[in-house]
Design a protein around this motif. Structure first.
Motif, short mmCIF file in Angstrom:
data_model
loop_
_atom_site.label_atom_id
_atom_site.label_comp_id
_atom_site.label_asym_id
_atom_site.label_seq_id
_atom_site.Cartn_x
_atom_site.Cartn_y
_atom_site.Cartn_z
N LEU A 209 0.86 -1.18 0.00
CA LEU A 209 0.00 0.00 0.00
C LEU A 209 0.89 1.23 0.00
CD1 LEU A 209 -2.91 1.25 0.43
CD2 LEU A 209 -2.42 1.11 2.89
N VAL A 210 0.73 2.11 -0.99
CA VAL A 210 1.51 3.34 -1.09
C VAL A 210 0.55 4.48 -1.37
CG1 VAL A 210 3.34 4.57 -2.31
CG2 VAL A 210 3.53 2.10 -1.96
N MET A 211 0.56 5.50 -0.51
CA MET A 211 -0.36 6.63 -0.68
C MET A 211 0.31 7.93 -0.29
SD MET A 211 -3.96 5.04 0.80
CE MET A 211 -3.28 4.77 2.44
N ALA A 212 -0.10 9.00 -0.96
CA ALA A 212 0.40 10.34 -0.68
C ALA A 212 -0.65 11.14 0.08
CB ALA A 212 0.75 11.06 -1.98
N ALA A 213 -0.17 12.04 0.95
CA ALA A 213 -1.05 12.78 1.85
C ALA A 213 -1.64 14.02 1.20
CB ALA A 213 -0.29 13.17 3.11
N GLU A 214 -2.86 14.32 1.59
CA GLU A 214 -3.51 15.59 1.30
C GLU A 214 -4.10 16.11 2.60
OE1 GLU A 214 -6.29 15.62 -1.91
OE2 GLU A 214 -5.16 14.15 -3.09
N PRO A 215 -4.21 17.43 2.75
CA PRO A 215 -4.84 17.96 3.97
C PRO A 215 -6.32 17.62 3.99
CG PRO A 215 -4.49 19.71 2.37
CD PRO A 215 -3.79 18.50 1.82
N VAL A 216 -6.88 17.58 5.19
CA VAL A 216 -8.31 17.34 5.35
C VAL A 216 -9.04 18.67 5.22
CG1 VAL A 216 -10.10 16.64 6.97
CG2 VAL A 216 -8.03 15.26 6.73
N THR A 217 -9.70 18.87 4.10
CA THR A 217 -10.53 20.04 3.86
C THR A 217 -11.81 19.58 3.19
OG1 THR A 217 -9.67 20.47 1.64
CG2 THR A 217 -8.46 21.46 3.50
N ALA A 218 -12.81 20.45 3.14
CA ALA A 218 -14.05 20.10 2.45
C ALA A 218 -13.76 19.73 1.00
CB ALA A 218 -15.03 21.26 2.52
N ARG A 219 -12.85 20.47 0.37
CA ARG A 219 -12.54 20.21 -1.04
C ARG A 219 -11.92 18.83 -1.24
NH1 ARG A 219 -8.17 23.47 -4.84
NH2 ARG A 219 -8.65 22.36 -6.78
N THR A 220 -10.90 18.47 -0.44
CA THR A 220 -10.23 17.18 -0.64
C THR A 220 -11.15 16.02 -0.27
OG1 THR A 220 -9.22 17.27 1.58
CG2 THR A 220 -7.93 18.15 -0.28
N LEU A 221 -11.94 16.19 0.79
CA LEU A 221 -12.85 15.12 1.17
C LEU A 221 -13.92 14.88 0.10
CD1 LEU A 221 -13.39 16.01 4.94
CD2 LEU A 221 -12.07 14.08 4.04
N ASN A 222 -14.50 15.95 -0.41
CA ASN A 222 -15.55 15.81 -1.41
C ASN A 222 -15.00 15.31 -2.74
OD1 ASN A 222 -17.34 16.72 0.51
ND2 ASN A 222 -17.40 18.81 -0.27
N ARG A 223 -13.80 15.75 -3.08
CA ARG A 223 -13.17 15.27 -4.31
C ARG A 223 -12.89 13.77 -4.25
NH1 ARG A 223 -8.21 18.79 -5.71
NH2 ARG A 223 -7.31 17.57 -4.00
N ALA A 224 -12.51 13.29 -3.07
CA ALA A 224 -12.29 11.85 -2.90
C ALA A 224 -13.59 11.07 -3.10
CB ALA A 224 -11.70 11.56 -1.52
N LEU A 225 -14.70 11.61 -2.59
CA LEU A 225 -15.98 10.93 -2.77
C LEU A 225 -16.40 10.91 -4.23
CD1 LEU A 225 -18.14 12.23 0.23
CD2 LEU A 225 -16.86 10.08 0.04
N ILE A 226 -16.11 11.96 -4.97
CA ILE A 226 -16.45 11.98 -6.39
C ILE A 226 -15.63 10.95 -7.16
CG2 ILE A 226 -16.34 13.39 -8.49
CD1 ILE A 226 -17.00 15.82 -6.63
#
Length: 266
Positions: A209-226
């Protein structure tokens, strides 16, 4: 507000070497939650909620020892019972996991990381859930070899390597008599988890498993759901689809050695 919590995006890969070769790789995202910041994380977006149905939701009962109440204290208590750590040493517990998406959750593995007040990693607790039985099992892995528990066999550039014996039946396509080689990075701008299954000195299987970090914001959370509208459904369907391929290839099926006992821990 600066938070320890993050959203990670990247990929997961499985490779099987024997008795048949079989490889696959999928894109994935996971949450990395400081358990003291859960309220703040789930306030970021109207599509993310605590203890109620939403596109994404966190429910306490989905995670370690739901009968014990507070999740952070339950994890601290378990770590200290299985090592020489003291509860007062553990200032922060952070969880790499999936939450519920459209009401459904499944975590092949959730990883708890315990830190002291100086943000030094003290312990790692992977909680494994098997398929299709959904039993859970926790390994306690210590960063300091002098604190009891399962100690690292190697520490290199913020990566810790452990070699515990397999103690829990996970996949019906792998036997119990195996040894793990497990490598964890300390979560930062990137997080890595690598697992190998060895039998008689030969690697039979690995998962990375390899993943890069993003900050927790409304934009990043909603973009992940899309991008991943039903992440946990994708995880489960992927598991069964790959299992069907293994069965078709003639990979041996191993029955659960203790299928009537649930929720063992160690």
């Amino acid at each position: 507000m600066d938070m320890n919590s993050r959203l990670y995006q990247g990929w997961v890969r499985h490779r099987r070497y024997a008795p048949k070769t079989h490889h696959f790789r999928y894109p994935i995202f996971m949450l990395y939650l400081d358990l003291d910041e859960i309220d703040a994380v789930f306030r970021q977006s109207r599509w993310w909620s605590l203890e109620r149905f939403n596109w994404a939701s966190f429910r306490r009962r989905d995670f370690f020892a739901p009968e014990a109440g507070d999740l952070k204290q339950a994890v601290i208590g378990h770590l200290c019972r299985h090592s020489e750590l003291n509860p007062d040493e553990i200032a922060s517990v952070r969880l790499l996991t999936h939450v519920r998406y459209l009401g459904y959750i499944f975590n092949p593995v959730s990883v708890y990381y315990a830190f002291d007040r100086d943000d030094r990693l003290l312990a790692i607790m992977p909680e494994v859930t098997n398929t299709p039985w959904k039993d859970r099992f926790q390994y306690v892995l210590l960063a300091d070899p002098n604190r009891g528990g399962e100690a690292p066999t190697r520490v290199h550039r913020r990566h810790l390597e452990f070699r515990p014996n397999k103690a829990f039946h996970v996949s019906p396509f792998l036997p119990m008599n195996m040894q793990y080689r497990w490598v964890f990075s300390e979560p930062a701008d990137e997080v890595r988890v690598h697992l190998e299954n060895h039998s008689d000195g030969h690697r039979q299987f690995d998962a990375t498993l390899v993943m890069a970090a993003e900050p927790v914001t409304a934009r990043t959370l909603n973009r992940a759901l899309i991008r991943f509208p039903a992440m946990t459904v994708k995880v489960t369907t992927g598991i069964y689809w790959q299992a069907l391929k293994l069965w078709w290839k003639g990979v041996p099926f191993y029955r659960h050695p203790n299928k009537d006992k649930k929720g063992r821990t160690a």
